[in-house]
Each structure stands twice: as C-alpha cells, then as structure tokens.
Design a protein around this motif. Structure first.
Motif, mmCIF file in Angstrom:
data_model
loop_
_atom_site.group_PDB
_atom_site.id
_atom_site.type_symbol
_atom_site.label_atom_id
_atom_site.label_comp_id
_atom_site.label_asym_id
_atom_site.label_seq_id
_atom_site.Cartn_x
_atom_site.Cartn_y
_atom_site.Cartn_z
ATOM 1 N N ASN A 142 18.763 10.278 0.679
ATOM 2 C CA ASN A 142 18.199 11.423 1.397
ATOM 3 C C ASN A 142 16.806 11.134 1.928
ATOM 4 N N SER A 143 16.436 9.872 1.960
ATOM 5 C CA SER A 143 15.123 9.425 2.443
ATOM 6 C C SER A 143 13.962 9.924 1.609
ATOM 7 N N VAL A 144 14.227 10.246 0.352
ATOM 8 C CA VAL A 144 13.170 10.648 -0.566
ATOM 9 C C VAL A 144 12.657 9.374 -1.241
ATOM 10 N N ILE A 145 11.341 9.184 -1.248
ATOM 11 C CA ILE A 145 10.757 7.997 -1.874
ATOM 12 C C ILE A 145 10.980 8.081 -3.378
ATOM 13 N N VAL A 146 11.611 7.048 -3.926
ATOM 14 C CA VAL A 146 11.905 7.035 -5.355
ATOM 15 C C VAL A 146 11.141 5.939 -6.091
ATOM 16 N N GLY A 147 10.427 5.091 -5.360
ATOM 17 C CA GLY A 147 9.657 4.053 -6.027
ATOM 18 C C GLY A 147 8.760 3.304 -5.070
ATOM 19 N N ASN A 169 5.793 -0.299 -5.076
ATOM 20 C CA ASN A 169 5.179 -1.377 -5.865
ATOM 21 C C ASN A 169 3.759 -1.013 -6.233
ATOM 22 N N VAL A 170 3.150 -1.843 -7.045
ATOM 23 C CA VAL A 170 1.790 -1.590 -7.534
ATOM 24 C C VAL A 170 0.806 -1.509 -6.388
ATOM 25 N N ARG A 171 0.982 -2.334 -5.350
ATOM 26 C CA ARG A 171 0.047 -2.347 -4.199
ATOM 27 C C ARG A 171 -0.020 -0.987 -3.543
ATOM 28 N N GLN A 172 1.136 -0.319 -3.397
ATOM 29 C CA GLN A 172 1.176 0.989 -2.769
ATOM 30 C C GLN A 172 0.458 2.024 -3.639
ATOM 31 N N ALA A 173 0.609 1.897 -4.928
ATOM 32 C CA ALA A 173 0.023 2.880 -5.837
ATOM 33 C C ALA A 173 -1.492 2.757 -5.898
ATOM 34 N N GLN A 174 -2.056 1.606 -5.507
ATOM 35 C CA GLN A 174 -3.508 1.402 -5.638
ATOM 36 C C GLN A 174 -4.263 1.989 -4.475
ATOM 37 N N ALA A 227 2.480 -3.195 0.726
ATOM 38 C CA ALA A 227 3.082 -2.035 0.069
ATOM 39 C C ALA A 227 4.593 -2.044 0.310
ATOM 40 N N VAL A 228 5.337 -1.743 -0.740
ATOM 41 C CA VAL A 228 6.795 -1.664 -0.630
ATOM 42 C C VAL A 228 7.221 -0.319 -1.212
ATOM 43 N N LEU A 229 7.969 0.428 -0.422
ATOM 44 C CA LEU A 229 8.519 1.712 -0.859
ATOM 45 C C LEU A 229 10.033 1.624 -0.803
ATOM 46 N N TRP A 230 10.700 2.352 -1.667
ATOM 47 C CA TRP A 230 12.156 2.458 -1.531
ATOM 48 C C TRP A 230 12.551 3.904 -1.676
ATOM 49 N N LYS A 231 13.604 4.240 -0.922
ATOM 50 C CA LYS A 231 14.041 5.623 -0.804
ATOM 51 C C LYS A 231 15.502 5.743 -1.249
#
Length: 183
Positions: free
Chosen positions: A171-176, A178-183, A164-168
């Motif tokens: 302000n440390s708010v998650i803005v996106g 990857n597909v793995r995280q969404a599943q 899983a890859v998240l990007w913020k």
C-alpha cells in the motif's frame, strides 16, 4: 438314590462379539499409529513412581534410526539417558495428572551446531499412561537459523549503504529504513 448330571448353559455370544469388536478396533488403531508419519512412544507410570517405556511405533524406529523393542520395560532414564537430565519426567507426570497436552522442542547439539531437533507432544492415553508423539524438525530449524542469519547479514549491508534506503508495503506505506535515513 438318584444320580444325574446337572448342566448350566449361559449364552456368551454378546460378550464374545463385544470382545471381538474391541480387538478389531484396537488392531485398527494400532495400524493407524504404526502407519503415521510421526513417532510415538508409550510410557506407563510404575508403582515405584518411575515412567516405564511400553513401546514405540514403526515411525519412531525410522526417525530415531533404532529398534526400540529392547527398551521395553526400562525406566525413562534407562531407555533414554539423555532425557534423564531434562524435565521430561515432570512433563509426563504433569500431563498424567492434569490430562492436558504438553508441547516442547528438544535440540541435540554437536560442536555448537544443531545436530537434531524434535518436536514432542505428550497426551494422556490411560489412567497411568502417557504417549509422546514426535517428529523430526531438524531441517526446519536449520532453515530458520539460516534465514535469521541471512536477514541479519542483509540488515548489516543495508544499514551500511551510504544512501538512505526505504522500503514500503503493498500500500506504499513505509515499513522500514536503513540507519542513514534515520539519522
């Protein structure tokens, strides 16, 4: 019988001064347009309803890599055949009738790749005249295409990472993610 000469004098100094001021103003405006970094084409609506090419500034010659002088007096379609198959005449007519600006981008393609791109702005400059200002935006459009392709490739790579890859944002708010995280 009396003979004589009758003379009438009229002071035209004010009219001559106004004419000279107008000529100086037109010359200054012409110098500004010629020195501008953008191209300018002037068209006039002829009696037959066709737009006639009236001239171009030096930047137009430089940007297009040609001398426009031989085109003066020709119709839009004769002077610029590639525009004859577009809605350019309708856009010029609309600007002339409404007095409103029109803006558009024109792309030239060779083998499916942008070979040239220009941004045009049409302005009513007289009762029967429209001036098209333009600039070459080819490099900007090529850079935009390259950026979109790079973003698409990066997205494919991130979406195919097994973790899983998240990007913020700042302000440390998650803005996106990857597909793995969404599943």
């Amino acid at each position: 019988k009396t003979t004589g000469i009758l003379g009438v004098a009229r002071d035209v100094t004010e009219r001559r001064n106004a004419q000279e001021a107008l000529e100086r103003s037109e010359k200054a405006l012409r110098a500004i347009i010629d020195a501008a970094p953008f191209g300018a084409y002037q068209f006039e609506l002829g009696n037959n309803g066709a737009f006639l090419f009236k001239g171009a500034n030096r930047a137009a010659d430089r940007i297009q890599g040609r001398d426009h002088e031989p085109l003066i007096g020709k119709s839009l379609g004769e002077a610029f055949p590639h525009l004859a198959i577009t809605s350019a005449a309708d856009a010029l007519r609309g600007t002339l009738n409404s007095g409103k600006l029109f803006e558009t981008e024109v792309f030239d393609y060779q083998n499916g790749v942008i070979a040239g791109s220009h941004e045009f702005v049409g302005v009513r400059t007289g009762e029967r005249q429209v001036t098209l200002f333009f600039r070459d935006i080819t490099e900007r459009k090529k850079a935009e295409i390259a950026l979109r392709e790079s973003e698409r490739m990066l997205r494919v790579i991130i979406d195919n990472i097994p973790q899983a890859v998240l990007w913020k944002d700042r302000n440390s708010v998650i803005v996106g993610c990857n597909v793995r995280q969404a599943q």
